[in-house]
Design an enzyme around this catalytic site. Sequence first.
Site, PDB file in Angstrom:
ATOM      1  N   SER A 304       0.848  -1.196   0.000  1.00 38.93           N
ATOM      2  CA  SER A 304       0.000   0.000   0.000  1.00 38.93           C
ATOM      3  C   SER A 304       0.878   1.239   0.000  1.00 38.93           C
ATOM      4  CB  SER A 304      -0.895   0.024   1.235  1.00 38.93           C
ATOM      5  OG  SER A 304      -0.124   0.179   2.410  1.00 38.93           O
ATOM      6  N   ASP A 305       0.373   2.299  -0.591  1.00 38.10           N
ATOM      7  CA  ASP A 305       0.970   3.601  -0.319  1.00 38.10           C
ATOM      8  C   ASP A 305       0.717   3.901   1.163  1.00 38.10           C
ATOM      9  OD1 ASP A 305       2.212   6.063  -0.530  1.00 38.10           O
ATOM     10  OD2 ASP A 305       1.138   6.657  -2.342  1.00 38.10           O
ATOM     11  N   TRP A 306       1.442   4.862   1.694  1.00 36.64           N
ATOM     12  CA  TRP A 306       1.436   5.120   3.142  1.00 36.64           C
ATOM     13  C   TRP A 306       0.082   5.684   3.580  1.00 36.64           C
ATOM     14  CZ3 TRP A 306       5.183   2.700   1.366  1.00 36.64           C
ATOM     15  CH2 TRP A 306       6.319   2.350   2.108  1.00 36.64           C
ATOM     16  N   ALA A 308      -2.716   4.336   2.459  1.00 39.56           N
ATOM     17  CA  ALA A 308      -3.685   4.144   1.366  1.00 39.56           C
ATOM     18  C   ALA A 308      -4.565   2.926   1.603  1.00 39.56           C
ATOM     19  CB  ALA A 308      -2.962   4.004   0.036  1.00 39.56           C
TER      20      ALA A 308
END
Length: 890
Positions: A304-306, A308
């Site tokens: 995941s993006d941070w 997200a």
Amino acid sequence: MPALRTAATLLAGAALGSAQLNGTAPFPNSTHVNASDPNTAAAAQSFQTSPPFYPSPWMDGSGGWAAAYQKAQAFVSQLTLIEKVNLTTGVGWEEEQCVGNVGAIPRLGFRSLCMQDSPVGVRLTDFNSVFPAGGTIAATWDRGLFYQRGYEMGMEHRNKGVDVQLGPVVGPLGRSPEAGRNWEGFSPDPVLSGIAVGETVRGIQAAGVIACTKHFIGNEQEHFRQQGEAAGYGFNISDSISANIDDVTMHELYLWPFADAVRAGTGAIMCSYNQINNSYGCQNSHTLNYLLKGELGFQGFVMSDWQAQHSGVGSALAGMDMSMPGDTVFGTGRSYWGTNLTVAILNGTVPQWRLDDMATRIVAAWYYVGRDQINIPTNFDSWTTNTFGYRHALVGQGYEQVNYHVDVRDEHTTDIRNMASRSTVLLKNVDNVLPLSGKEKLTGVFGEDAGENLYGPNGCGDRGCDNGTLGMAWGSGTANFPFLITPLTAIQNELVANNAAVESVTDNWAASQIEALASRVNDVKGVAIVFVNSDSGEGYISVDGNEGDRNNLTLWQNGNTLITNVSSVCNNTVVVVHSTGPVLLGAYANSPNVTAILWAGVPGEQSGNSIADILYGRVNPGAKLPFTLGSTREEYGTDLLYQPNNGAGAPQDDFTEGVFIDYRHFDRAGITPVYEFGFGLSYTTFTVSNMQISSHAAGAYTPTSGMTSAAPTLGGNDSSTAYADVLFPANITRIPLYIYPYLNSSDPAASASESDYGAPASSFVPAGATNGSPQSRIAAGGAPGGNPELYDVLFTVTATVSNTGRIAGEEVPQLYLNLGGPNEPKVVLRNFERLSIQPGTSATFTADITRRDVSSWDTVSQNWVITTYPKTAYVGTSSRSLPLSMALPL
Ligand SMILES: *[C@@H]1O[C@H](CO)[C@@H](O)[C@H](O)[C@H]1NC(C)=O
Ligand SMILES: *[C@@H]1O[C@H](CO)[C@@H](O)[C@H](O)[C@H]1NC(C)=O
Ligand SMILES: *[C@@H]1O[C@H](CO)[C@@H](O)[C@H](O)[C@H]1NC(C)=O
Ligand SMILES: *[C@@H]1O[C@H](CO)[C@@H](O)[C@H](O)[C@H]1NC(C)=O
Ligand SMILES: *[C@@H]1O[C@H](CO)[C@@H](O)[C@H](O)[C@H]1NC(C)=O
Ligand SMILES: *[C@@H]1O[C@H](CO)[C@@H](O)[C@H](O)[C@H]1NC(C)=O
Ligand SMILES: *[C@@H]1O[C@H](CO)[C@@H](O)[C@H](O)[C@H]1NC(C)=O
Ligand SMILES: *[C@@H]1O[C@H](CO)[C@@H](O)[C@H](O)[C@H]1NC(C)=O
Ligand SMILES: CC(=O)N[C@H]1CO[C@H](CO)[C@@H](O)[C@@H]1O
């Protein structure tokens, strides 16, 4: 920061959309589609929902991954449930040294994996290099430099003890020129981006570091990418923006470079903050399960993006494999995974094979790039540059030596200088005013962009200001400069060595001093060099009211007035532009006193030396624009969404222009750009001639068919693990707010309340999501990058490129196709090669055309097809200078 939501609510997002894939299915939010837009009907051939796709495809070891797959399976087979969960879940924001770390497996000596930004060099440390940005190196159109840059960045990450480099970037692709992070990616053209990302991935991974290609997918603007960030700017929205992308546009534009990254073996992919067709990027089963892991056959892991991640079970079943940085919201100590994932496995909500697949993908990527052979401890700390500090910075615990200040730069700076000069595009050069001799009697250097940031090159956190010369833009895609050679310093060095005079004014508002110096330069027939810029970055920082995305395409810091003030009194004014993307230069293209224009992008630490190499002719410019320069922002036809358009709901961003972005749009709308995509001059001249096409017998295209194997389960039966065996060990010293995989209680009810998985599983597990039996293979799939026959070479085009001038130079012949259909772009780039040619000699341009290159996406068969329309190949030196053409003998 996104609000905490219950798993059941959020799963609606994952499962959203019950329509089946269907070429004629209406776009579900059709009120957002402007049916009267002439582009819509033709291009947006099939707006789609995000139809559910389950189960999540399990890794199969195809496409060169067999050895890594076997080793990973053997490793994961030894793991306990808790150890597997540890691999998948970050330990929390600022709880370890890297921007993200997962749990370790001490029993087997497997250390906590370190994920670190960024796509221009190692972020948040010292004694690292800063390379030209992605959107700058793209202008080289040079495969060798794409690879070299990737390899050298990879080596620096490796030697800092990083496992995963969080780059390269092909999302944003560059739909809108204003988008803040376009500079981190390569080009709005999918083929230029695809070739660049493939070589970069190969380079990074040849250095023994896992590349994480990001952000998947439709992450085309900063505004509204996160609910919390938007709230900070005063916008009341419930959810992230939804990029609404039809199936054709998805395949032919945004997914295209990701296919190249997967084919190149990228070990990781980062899912994005935004929603795609109203389902979040990290729990969208259509984009992750179907497109990425199914059709593209991605073998690595999705992180995941941070922040997200928006659900636990939902993201697991939709194909996410690693939660970053592990906590729901930075510093909360709560996680959608960790303990929650352990519980979900124990009670069967998430099947064991899915967890085994997550762990296998992560460990396989680690083997795939050879990290089992590399043992360099993480020797820096992201949260302090002091030698000593807190190992667990968030909570101020574990004071020890955290920084070893390892100098990982090697001899890279020489190559960085070369990369930056080879990225510099010569747009205008009246009467060969360039190159300069360096013996001009007086050189006037103008512009804040020529000089130092008074706060120092790293004086603004994450480069969140536009002070001094623009060597890097802002956000998490940054790294600290070891030094930043300014243009003024390099020009002074040049001229002082020649005993010539050089003066400067670097205050852009000092009109009288500017006029005085420019007039004196004019009087003695010297040269004025004006440096201007336009900056942008990531959404969490706002600079001069630009919330990541740019508010306009004009120059910053009074740049236009500066150019006017100099050129109105000096008839030999050279303009150098540093920018993160297109800027409006129409006023200068025909302005007689502006004798030369250079676009130098975002060049990195050797900015000054690289521009001096061009200005003084040590390097003959050969770069080409990786985007179109128009004369107004409206001409681009794809502006950003700056205001929410759906009340307090998720903003809806309909990509109604379809595949018509950048030059494809300019061509279609009949707009003559100021400087077109692919354009760039040299100090010598070239011609192209003698185009030929040879056909290859590749055979007919075979859709992939048959069934996969069943999902393997590895090791013991995790779901029968006793709750008592997954409790916090009695002897563990718990770090506050750290994310662990353990339970507090062996009482299932209590563990459920701690995990929020109290609802009956059937209420939120999508149909088929737990089914590990053999599945139909996807026709357009079959191996990493998609059906391998898409990459069969059908034709080879050759042409002769001649250097007709008097000095050696580099030219980039470009191959474009017209695919013949009524709704096709006039031309699309398909191949190119940067050639170095001696004066008076010729070289042969050789470019393959693959099956994918001549195919169009068919929404009904869900496969690539070659239409019956006659197709034409073009060769030339820009998207609008295509003197050679031939019909493709299909
Ligand atoms: C699929 O397309 C057909 C026409 O080709 C149409 O009749 C049908 O309703 C569509 N199905 C869906 C789910 O939209
Ligand atoms: C999980 O990771 C944490 C943090 O690295 C570590 O302390 C713990 O021992 C690991 N647990 C197991 C069972 O490996
Ligand atoms: C489990 O996830 C929920 C959100 O769905 C969160 O509220 C809860 O705190 C998590 N539990 C742990 C132990 O992190
Ligand atoms: C540096 O940038 C900041 C933020 O953009 C600005 O407020 C400040 O005036 C600048 N300072 C200098 C010395 O240029
Ligand atoms: C464009 O934005 C820059 C940076 O915020 C600003 O300096 C400039 O004045 C703006 N241009 C116009 C025409 O508003
Ligand atoms: C060009 O420069 C000359 C000085 O050499 C000046 O007289 C003239 O007005 C300038 N022209 C423009 C269009 O600014
Ligand atoms: C600039 O103007 C001067 C006269 O002021 C003239 O001699 C010179 O040739 C001009 N230079 C260019 C590049 O036009
Ligand atoms: C998972 O565990 C929780 C708590 O014990 C329970 O509420 C839930 O129904 C369980 N689901 C399954 C499928 O057993
Ligand atoms: C029919 C349909 O899916 N409509 C969706 C349009 O977008 C909003 C997003 O906010 C959804 O809530 C609707 O379900």
